[in-house]
Design a protein around this motif. Structure first.
Motif, PDB file in Angstrom:
ATOM      1  N   SER A 167      26.931 -16.448  17.856  1.00 41.91           N
ATOM      2  CA  SER A 167      26.132 -15.315  18.297  1.00 41.91           C
ATOM      3  C   SER A 167      24.910 -15.831  19.038  1.00 41.91           C
ATOM      4  CB  SER A 167      25.715 -14.431  17.115  1.00 41.91           C
ATOM      5  OG  SER A 167      24.936 -15.182  16.198  1.00 41.91           O
ATOM      6  N   VAL A 168      24.280 -14.952  19.791  1.00 49.39           N
ATOM      7  CA  VAL A 168      23.123 -15.346  20.603  1.00 49.39           C
ATOM      8  C   VAL A 168      21.920 -14.482  20.245  1.00 49.39           C
ATOM      9  CG1 VAL A 168      24.557 -16.168  22.498  1.00 49.39           C
ATOM     10  CG2 VAL A 168      23.775 -13.797  22.500  1.00 49.39           C
ATOM     11  N   THR A 169      20.759 -14.992  20.593  1.00 49.62           N
ATOM     12  CA  THR A 169      19.511 -14.265  20.366  1.00 49.62           C
ATOM     13  C   THR A 169      18.731 -14.197  21.677  1.00 49.62           C
ATOM     14  OG1 THR A 169      18.441 -16.340  19.703  1.00 49.62           O
ATOM     15  CG2 THR A 169      19.353 -14.968  17.951  1.00 49.62           C
ATOM     16  N   GLY A 170      17.656 -13.450  21.676  1.00 42.33           N
ATOM     17  CA  GLY A 170      16.810 -13.367  22.859  1.00 42.33           C
ATOM     18  C   GLY A 170      17.359 -12.404  23.902  1.00 42.33           C
ATOM     19  N   ASP A 171      17.045 -12.654  25.166  1.00 43.18           N
ATOM     20  CA  ASP A 171      17.435 -11.758  26.247  1.00 43.18           C
ATOM     21  C   ASP A 171      18.945 -11.628  26.376  1.00 43.18           C
ATOM     22  OD1 ASP A 171      14.778 -11.363  26.822  1.00 43.18           O
ATOM     23  OD2 ASP A 171      14.726 -12.790  28.495  1.00 43.18           O
ATOM     24  N   LEU A 173      24.623  -6.607  24.044  1.00 46.03           N
ATOM     25  CA  LEU A 173      24.805  -5.387  23.250  1.00 46.03           C
ATOM     26  C   LEU A 173      25.452  -4.275  24.066  1.00 46.03           C
ATOM     27  CD1 LEU A 173      21.708  -4.899  20.914  1.00 46.03           C
ATOM     28  CD2 LEU A 173      24.129  -5.040  20.278  1.00 46.03           C
ATOM     29  N   GLY A 174      25.320  -4.353  25.384  1.00 46.07           N
ATOM     30  CA  GLY A 174      25.948  -3.357  26.242  1.00 46.07           C
ATOM     31  C   GLY A 174      27.351  -3.726  26.679  1.00 46.07           C
ATOM     32  N   TRP A 175      27.851  -4.888  26.240  1.00 48.38           N
ATOM     33  CA  TRP A 175      29.186  -5.340  26.630  1.00 48.38           C
ATOM     34  C   TRP A 175      30.215  -4.913  25.581  1.00 48.38           C
ATOM     35  CZ3 TRP A 175      28.467 -11.155  28.385  1.00 48.38           C
ATOM     36  CH2 TRP A 175      27.617 -11.184  29.502  1.00 48.38           C
ATOM     37  N   PRO A 176      31.455  -4.658  26.013  1.00 49.55           N
ATOM     38  CA  PRO A 176      32.498  -4.273  25.053  1.00 49.55           C
ATOM     39  C   PRO A 176      32.769  -5.368  24.032  1.00 49.55           C
ATOM     40  CG  PRO A 176      33.188  -3.819  27.322  1.00 49.55           C
ATOM     41  CD  PRO A 176      31.939  -4.644  27.406  1.00 49.55           C
ATOM     42  N   MET A 177      33.059  -4.961  22.819  1.00 45.63           N
ATOM     43  CA  MET A 177      33.473  -5.832  21.717  1.00 45.63           C
ATOM     44  C   MET A 177      32.378  -6.795  21.262  1.00 45.63           C
ATOM     45  SD  MET A 177      37.488  -6.526  22.679  1.00 45.63           S
ATOM     46  CE  MET A 177      37.195  -6.723  24.446  1.00 45.63           C
ATOM     47  N   TYR A 178      31.125  -6.405  21.473  1.00 49.96           N
ATOM     48  CA  TYR A 178      29.981  -7.140  20.925  1.00 49.96           C
ATOM     49  C   TYR A 178      29.278  -6.256  19.899  1.00 49.96           C
ATOM     50  CZ  TYR A 178      29.892 -11.300  23.894  1.00 49.96           C
ATOM     51  OH  TYR A 178      30.176 -12.507  24.490  1.00 49.96           O
ATOM     52  N   ALA A 179      28.651  -6.886  18.918  1.00 52.22           N
ATOM     53  CA  ALA A 179      27.915  -6.146  17.899  1.00 52.22           C
ATOM     54  C   ALA A 179      26.751  -6.994  17.403  1.00 52.22           C
ATOM     55  CB  ALA A 179      28.832  -5.780  16.735  1.00 52.22           C
ATOM     56  N   GLN A 180      25.762  -6.314  16.871  1.00 46.21           N
ATOM     57  CA  GLN A 180      24.580  -6.985  16.336  1.00 46.21           C
ATOM     58  C   GLN A 180      24.753  -7.226  14.850  1.00 46.21           C
ATOM     59  OE1 GLN A 180      20.787  -4.873  16.707  1.00 46.21           O
ATOM     60  NE2 GLN A 180      19.864  -6.799  17.380  1.00 46.21           N
ATOM     61  N   GLY A 181      24.446  -8.435  14.410  1.00 50.27           N
ATOM     62  CA  GLY A 181      24.558  -8.772  13.007  1.00 50.27           C
ATOM     63  C   GLY A 181      23.289  -8.446  12.234  1.00 50.27           C
ATOM     64  N   PRO A 182      23.323  -8.603  10.917  1.00 49.71           N
ATOM     65  CA  PRO A 182      22.151  -8.313  10.085  1.00 49.71           C
ATOM     66  C   PRO A 182      20.916  -9.128  10.458  1.00 49.71           C
ATOM     67  CG  PRO A 182      24.127  -8.616   8.737  1.00 49.71           C
ATOM     68  CD  PRO A 182      24.478  -9.026  10.118  1.00 49.71           C
TER      69      PRO A 182
END
Length: 297
Positions: A64-68, A74-83
């Motif tokens: 997973s990635v952080t930052g910009d 987050l706007g791309w298909p099949m991506y989600a934000q973790g806890p």
């Protein structure tokens, strides 16, 4: 889940883009000039991934990635934000949307990887595609002329194992092939020595996106480029004007040169096949473990 910091993720995304601009940049320039390329256009037409998506880097499953970059993805298909706030592949969403396709790809890759490579085709599929017919690349001359090209086909044993090469054989060449590959028999016939099977690793990497890390996608694309160049150098076309010296497979020396290059590509392809299977295992379950999307091969 391995979390990539902003600096590492941004650097990898930039390196991916720069690496692939080597081919994407000239392709876009040619397209703007309405200029065809008989060798390299194939990588952007037959393989239909758009240049923009090809330049897009994914961290891949398990990262997973952080930052910009996280905000963008987050706007791309099949991506989600973790806890933890980082953004990576949504495995459940991937399985829902791509599970069946990924399972088929995994089965094909596993079957191909376990088969003995064959090195006796000598690229004759390209010759069989113009046998007693009008060449597909009309603006490029045939190196031996129409009669000489037909004679090469008729004096050799055709043994193509790849359905997507065989389906372009002319009606007079197809019956000369030792096999009649179909989509239904693809997993039974595809073998790691086949140049088209090696090029198709790029296609499978695209189909497995965004689970495939960008570096693996780029490695598959580079292999496809190298194979395509050999494929056309060994073809009946005279590409000297485009900067490609022929590999004259109608001669013993040409056959030896072709087979040696083919062996190298097979070795590279098997390594990439293993990496793609590892991606499949990560999103579908370990190889050999039946799931609704991945039957045991």
């Amino acid at each position: 889940m391995t979390v990539l910091g902003p600096e590492e993720a941004t650097a990898r995304a930039a390196a991916h883009r720069q690496r692939l601009l080597t081919w994407v940049g000239p392709h876009l320039a040619r397209r703007q000039r309405h200029e065809a390329h008989p060798v390299l256009d194939f990588l952007f037409t037959y393989y239909s991934e758009s240049p923009a998506r090809l330049l897009r880097w994914h961290a891949g499953v398990g990262h997973s990635v952080t930052g910009d970059l996280a905000e963008e993805r987050l706007g791309w298909p099949m991506y989600a934000q973790g806890p933890d706030g980082s953004v990576g592949l949504d495995v459940e969403a991937f399985r829902e949307r791509r599970g069946t396709s990924a399972g088929w790809v995994a089965g094909l890759l596993q079957a191909t990887a376990g088969r003995t490579a064959q090195f006796g085709c000598f690229g004759l599929h390209e010759w069989a595609m113009v046998h007693r017919a009008t060449p597909r690349h009309g603006a490029v001359p045939l190196r031996l002329g129409p009669a000489g090209t037909d004679a090469v086909v008729e004096s050799h044993r055709l043994q193509c194992t790849h359905v997507d090469a065989y389906r372009f054989f002319t009606p007079t060449a197809a019956p000369r092939n030792a096999l009649a590959p179909t989509r239904d028999t693809q997993a039974e016939l595809e073998q790691p020595g086949c140049l088209h099977a090696g090029m198709d690793l790029y296609k499978w990497a695209v189909k497995l996106a965004p689970a495939v890390p960008g570096e693996l996608l780029a490695d598959c694309f580079e292999l496809a480029v190298d194979i395509r160049v050999l494929d056309m150098r060994a073809s009946p076309y005279d590409l000297v004007a485009h900067g490609y010296a022929p590999v004259p497979i109608e001669t013993a020396a040409g056959k030896a040169e072709y087979a040696a290059a083919q062996r190298g590509f097979a070795e590279r392809g098997q390594a990439l096949r293993a990496r793609l299977l590892a991606v499949c295992d990560a999103v579908l379950g370990p190889a050999g473990t039946p799931t609704p999307d991945r039957p045991t091969p």
